[in-house]
Write a protein that holds these residues in place. Structure first.
Motif, short mmCIF file in Angstrom:
data_model
loop_
_atom_site.label_atom_id
_atom_site.label_comp_id
_atom_site.label_asym_id
_atom_site.label_seq_id
_atom_site.Cartn_x
_atom_site.Cartn_y
_atom_site.Cartn_z
N GLU A 146 90.15 72.39 159.03
CA GLU A 146 90.15 73.13 160.29
C GLU A 146 89.92 72.14 161.41
OE1 GLU A 146 87.05 76.02 160.03
OE2 GLU A 146 88.13 77.23 158.57
N ILE B 268 103.18 75.93 165.38
CA ILE B 268 102.89 76.14 163.96
C ILE B 268 104.08 75.63 163.14
CG2 ILE B 268 102.51 77.89 162.18
CD1 ILE B 268 100.98 79.48 164.28
N ILE C 292 100.61 71.67 160.98
CA ILE C 292 99.82 72.82 161.39
C ILE C 292 100.29 74.02 160.57
CG2 ILE C 292 99.23 74.38 163.27
CD1 ILE C 292 99.57 72.07 165.19
N PRO D 112 93.52 80.38 168.97
CA PRO D 112 94.52 79.33 169.15
C PRO D 112 93.93 77.93 169.34
CG PRO D 112 94.48 80.78 171.05
CD PRO D 112 93.56 81.36 170.05
N ASN E 40 98.57 77.20 160.34
CA ASN E 40 98.34 78.48 161.00
C ASN E 40 97.14 78.32 161.94
OD1 ASN E 40 98.66 81.13 161.66
ND2 ASN E 40 98.22 81.95 159.63
N TYR E 41 96.89 79.36 162.72
CA TYR E 41 95.65 79.45 163.46
C TYR E 41 94.55 79.91 162.51
CZ TYR E 41 98.36 79.58 167.83
OH TYR E 41 99.17 79.30 168.86
N ARG E 42 93.31 79.72 162.94
CA ARG E 42 92.20 80.35 162.25
C ARG E 42 92.17 81.80 162.73
NH1 ARG E 42 85.94 78.66 163.09
NH2 ARG E 42 85.06 80.14 161.64
N TRP F 244 98.50 66.30 168.67
CA TRP F 244 99.78 67.01 168.60
C TRP F 244 100.54 66.66 169.86
CZ3 TRP F 244 101.78 70.90 171.84
CH2 TRP F 244 102.96 71.48 171.38
N TRP G 281 91.61 76.78 167.30
CA TRP G 281 91.31 76.37 165.93
C TRP G 281 92.58 76.44 165.10
CZ3 TRP G 281 86.57 74.89 163.84
CH2 TRP G 281 85.46 75.01 164.69
N CYS G 282 92.96 75.36 164.46
CA CYS G 282 94.17 75.33 163.63
C CYS G 282 93.83 74.86 162.22
CB CYS G 282 95.20 74.37 164.22
SG CYS G 282 95.91 74.97 165.75
N GLN H 96 92.90 86.10 166.74
CA GLN H 96 93.34 84.79 166.31
C GLN H 96 92.81 83.78 167.30
OE1 GLN H 96 97.56 84.84 166.04
NE2 GLN H 96 97.89 84.64 168.21
#
Length: 89
Positions: A69, A81, A9, A21, A11-13, A47, A23-24, A19
């Motif tokens: 994504e 993350i 992972i 959370p 980052n987030y989108r 995860w 969507w990664c 932000q």
């Protein structure tokens, strides 16, 4: 039996003021190009942390370097993350 495929992972989108959370952005080690990463769209990722398990689906590509994504059912915690996800389906 094939080897499991793991990603990280990244980052987030994110937007300008938000932000997301759920969507990664996920980077897979052996997926360096858009053509390889494009084959992953629609597949599931998991995860895991102890007994907790969050399931997501790869929805689209992000950029030109093989990052994808994924949308999870619940929000992924911030300390996830940089951790691993497994491609399952």
């Amino acid at each position: 039996m094939s080897q499991p495929v793991y990603g990280t992972i990244a980052n987030y989108r994110i937007g300008i003021r938000t932000q997301m959370p759920k969507w990664c952005l996920i980077r897979f080690a052996d997926m360096d190009s858009v053509s390889k990463a494009g084959q992953l769209v629609g597949r599931k990722v998991v995860w895991t942390e102890g007994k907790n398990k969050l399931i997501g689906e790869i929805m689209s590509l992000h950029g030109k370097k093989g990052v994808v994504e994924a949308k999870f059912r619940k929000g992924v915690p911030g300390w996830a993350i940089g951790t691993k996800v497994e491609l399952v389906g």
